[in-house]
Write a protein that holds these residues in place. Structure first.
Motif, PDB file in Angstrom:
ATOM      1  N   LEU A  99     -28.880  22.242  42.689  1.00 29.56           N
ATOM      2  CA  LEU A  99     -29.007  23.645  42.278  1.00 29.56           C
ATOM      3  C   LEU A  99     -29.558  23.798  40.863  1.00 29.56           C
ATOM      4  N   GLY A 100     -28.986  23.055  39.926  1.00 31.49           N
ATOM      5  CA  GLY A 100     -29.442  23.174  38.540  1.00 31.49           C
ATOM      6  C   GLY A 100     -30.890  22.756  38.374  1.00 31.49           C
ATOM      7  N   GLY A 101     -31.268  21.667  39.044  1.00 29.27           N
ATOM      8  CA  GLY A 101     -32.659  21.229  38.987  1.00 29.27           C
ATOM      9  C   GLY A 101     -33.597  22.258  39.591  1.00 29.27           C
ATOM     10  N   TYR A 102     -33.162  22.874  40.678  1.00 30.53           N
ATOM     11  CA  TYR A 102     -33.975  23.923  41.312  1.00 30.53           C
ATOM     12  C   TYR A 102     -34.111  25.132  40.393  1.00 30.53           C
ATOM     13  N   PHE A 103     -33.009  25.555  39.770  1.00 30.17           N
ATOM     14  CA  PHE A 103     -33.058  26.703  38.866  1.00 30.17           C
ATOM     15  C   PHE A 103     -33.996  26.446  37.687  1.00 30.17           C
ATOM     16  N   VAL A 104     -33.912  25.253  37.111  1.00 29.35           N
ATOM     17  CA  VAL A 104     -34.778  24.925  35.972  1.00 29.35           C
ATOM     18  C   VAL A 104     -36.234  24.888  36.408  1.00 29.35           C
ATOM     19  N   THR A 105     -36.502  24.272  37.550  1.00 28.61           N
ATOM     20  CA  THR A 105     -37.877  24.176  38.037  1.00 28.61           C
ATOM     21  C   THR A 105     -38.473  25.557  38.300  1.00 28.61           C
ATOM     22  N   GLU A 106     -37.740  26.393  39.007  1.00 31.45           N
ATOM     23  CA  GLU A 106     -38.258  27.721  39.341  1.00 31.45           C
ATOM     24  C   GLU A 106     -38.414  28.600  38.108  1.00 31.45           C
ATOM     25  N   SER A 107     -37.448  28.557  37.204  1.00 38.66           N
ATOM     26  CA  SER A 107     -37.568  29.387  36.004  1.00 38.66           C
ATOM     27  C   SER A 107     -38.704  28.900  35.108  1.00 38.66           C
ATOM     28  N   PHE A 108     -38.938  27.587  35.067  1.00 33.27           N
ATOM     29  CA  PHE A 108     -40.048  27.043  34.278  1.00 33.27           C
ATOM     30  C   PHE A 108     -41.383  27.558  34.805  1.00 33.27           C
ATOM     31  N   TYR A 109     -41.566  27.497  36.115  1.00 37.53           N
ATOM     32  CA  TYR A 109     -42.837  27.940  36.676  1.00 37.53           C
ATOM     33  C   TYR A 109     -42.975  29.459  36.661  1.00 37.53           C
ATOM     34  N   MET A 110     -41.878  30.183  36.735  1.00 40.34           N
ATOM     35  CA  MET A 110     -41.964  31.638  36.590  1.00 40.34           C
ATOM     36  C   MET A 110     -42.341  32.007  35.158  1.00 40.34           C
ATOM     37  N   ALA A 111     -41.830  31.242  34.185  1.00 36.50           N
ATOM     38  CA  ALA A 111     -42.204  31.489  32.794  1.00 36.50           C
ATOM     39  C   ALA A 111     -43.685  31.185  32.572  1.00 36.50           C
ATOM     40  N   LEU A 112     -44.172  30.115  33.186  1.00 34.88           N
ATOM     41  CA  LEU A 112     -45.600  29.825  33.080  1.00 34.88           C
ATOM     42  C   LEU A 112     -46.433  30.941  33.712  1.00 34.88           C
ATOM     43  N   ALA A 113     -45.964  31.445  34.846  1.00 35.05           N
ATOM     44  CA  ALA A 113     -46.698  32.515  35.526  1.00 35.05           C
ATOM     45  C   ALA A 113     -46.694  33.800  34.705  1.00 35.05           C
ATOM     46  N   ALA A 114     -45.660  34.012  33.909  1.00 34.26           N
ATOM     47  CA  ALA A 114     -45.607  35.212  33.074  1.00 34.26           C
ATOM     48  C   ALA A 114     -46.625  35.137  31.935  1.00 34.26           C
ATOM     49  N   TRP A 115     -46.974  33.928  31.498  1.00 35.03           N
ATOM     50  CA  TRP A 115     -47.873  33.778  30.361  1.00 35.03           C
ATOM     51  C   TRP A 115     -49.287  33.383  30.763  1.00 35.03           C
ATOM     52  N   LEU A 116     -49.436  32.736  31.922  1.00 38.34           N
ATOM     53  CA  LEU A 116     -50.748  32.240  32.341  1.00 38.34           C
ATOM     54  C   LEU A 116     -51.183  32.917  33.627  1.00 38.34           C
ATOM     55  N   ASN A 117     -52.277  32.460  34.186  1.00 40.53           N
ATOM     56  CA  ASN A 117     -52.796  32.994  35.433  1.00 40.53           C
ATOM     57  C   ASN A 117     -51.828  32.662  36.574  1.00 40.53           C
ATOM     58  N   THR A 118     -51.334  33.674  37.249  1.00 38.35           N
ATOM     59  CA  THR A 118     -50.292  33.499  38.263  1.00 38.35           C
ATOM     60  C   THR A 118     -50.757  32.651  39.431  1.00 38.35           C
ATOM     61  N   GLY A 119     -51.974  32.841  39.889  1.00 41.40           N
ATOM     62  CA  GLY A 119     -52.471  32.082  41.035  1.00 41.40           C
ATOM     63  C   GLY A 119     -52.535  30.597  40.764  1.00 41.40           C
ATOM     64  N   ASN A 120     -53.015  30.217  39.582  1.00 40.26           N
ATOM     65  CA  ASN A 120     -53.090  28.800  39.232  1.00 40.26           C
ATOM     66  C   ASN A 120     -51.703  28.184  39.098  1.00 40.26           C
ATOM     67  N   VAL A 121     -50.774  28.932  38.535  1.00 45.21           N
ATOM     68  CA  VAL A 121     -49.418  28.414  38.352  1.00 45.21           C
ATOM     69  C   VAL A 121     -48.734  28.219  39.706  1.00 45.21           C
TER      70      VAL A 121
END
Length: 99
Positions: A24-46
């Motif tokens: 669970l913790g690994g999943y939460f960190v992974t998903e939040s990391f990529y959501m943060a990238l999507a908030a700052w970068l191009n969503t499709g590429n992320v």
């Protein structure tokens, strides 16, 4: 060849903490990391990167959870990392609003 007993976790509470932090913790960190990238970068590429690199990151975080001595400490680290990434999401949306 059987494992050396001194390296195994004897406490069922610690075993549960490590297993739940890994999954669970690994999943939460992974998903939040990529959501943060999507908030700052191009969503499709992320999102395309998430499909492949997300699984690798999740497995790496699972392995790290099992290598730790204390499962609750790993839970704390994963929760703090998730909250930091959610702060990036919160502050990133006004900069790069969704289309």
């Amino acid at each position: 060849m059987p494992p050396n007993k001194k390296y195994l976790t004897r406490s069922p509470v610690q075993r549960f903490a490590k297993i739940s932090a890994g999954f669970l913790g690994g999943y939460f960190v992974t998903e939040s990391f990529y959501m943060a990238l999507a908030a700052w970068l191009n969503t499709g590429n992320v999102l395309m990167t998430l499909r492949f690199a997300g699984a690798i990151l999740w497995v790496t975080l699972m392995i790290l959870a099992f290598l730790a001595k204390n499962g609750w400490k790993i839970w704390g680290i994963y929760l703090v990392a998730t909250l930091v990434f959610y702060a990036f999401i919160y502050f990133g949306n006004p900069v790069n609003p969704p289309a």
